[in-house]
Design an enzyme around this catalytic site. Sequence first.
Site, PDB file in Angstrom:
ATOM      1  CE  LYS A 195      -3.593   2.331   2.644  1.00 15.82           C
ATOM      2  NZ  LYS A 195      -4.498   2.264   3.791  1.00 15.82           N
ATOM      3  CE  LYS A 248      -6.077   1.807  -0.429  1.00 18.40           C
ATOM      4  NZ  LYS A 248      -6.351   1.930   0.965  1.00 18.40           N
TER       5      LYS A 248
END
Length: 327
Positions: A195, A248
């Site tokens: 992330k 992400k």
Amino acid sequence: MFFPQFRARRIRGSETFRRMVRETSLSVNDLVYPMFSAFGSGIRKEVSSMPGIFQQSIEHIVAEAKEVRDMGIPAVLLFGIPETKDAVGSDAYSDNGIIQETIRALKNEVQGLAVITDVCMCEYTDHGHCGIIKDGDVDNDSTLELLAREALSHAKAGADMVAPSDMMDGRVAAIREMLDENGYDSIPIMSYAVKYASGYYGPFREAAESTPQFGDRRSYQMDPANRLEALREAASDIEEGADIIMVKPGLPYLDIVRDLRNEYNMPLAVYNVSGEYSMIKGAAQRGWIDEERVVLETMTSFKRAGADIIITYHAKDVAGWLGRGKI
Ligand code: PBG
Ligand code: ZN
């Protein structure tokens, strides 16, 4: 074989031929729809930077979740907007917190839909960071205990899968241990393994009311310039017991999706985040792009890069378009 013996256009000449040689397919089974559950009743408030996405109280969440299920989408990913926030995010791991109540309502009223929960502190802390603050920064090890309690309270309420998004070191192991010790060894963990500290989360922070009140998340989320670090993050989460790993944001990190697909034989998810959604919606509303075409092309690119699961705010639109046999 070279031109004129080789003519690439021969197999592009008709839709039937194109269907026969298409390498990548997109299905409603690939989709997860994120939802924002707000404390209270009678709430259905559109997020201004995310047209079509709402903060909703539980009865509206249940109604929309039925719609999602009826469209064939297998799962939702839940975020909570609690009544009150405090320094240690108490609502996050309260058995009567907003998410726990929402899970129970969904499990009672909507069959055949998997409920995945976001496990993080930022929606529940008054400072908006993803953990406990010590000396002006998020403290890793004391946050682990709270994340594990949060995941356990979700499982107790009936969550089918938990998805830690905090980026603390060791959280997958801490959560796995807590779940296993309490008889939830069959609940999978979908880890936000890779992330990045991204500007693309801007609209989400309006939706989840989780903007950090000081500083930013760069001391725990990844530097967008790093690629090898993504492999290390994924390796450690897999080692700690992640069942599904996630990258992400999505579109700006397709190279990372491909890297992980090549490196690991794990189910791989990609999160097509809020800012990616807002850019398409905003341009489509102005008539600058063809929304259906651009969204389906974007979804196909995630699959082509190697993702198995696409978490996207476009999920309902995509399911509708696929249902009409468009791709
Ligand atoms: C919470 C969380 C965020 C997102 C998912 N979980 C925001 C953040 O880390 O700031 C972003 C999702 C999106 O932008 O759609 N940690
Ligand atoms: Zn967070």
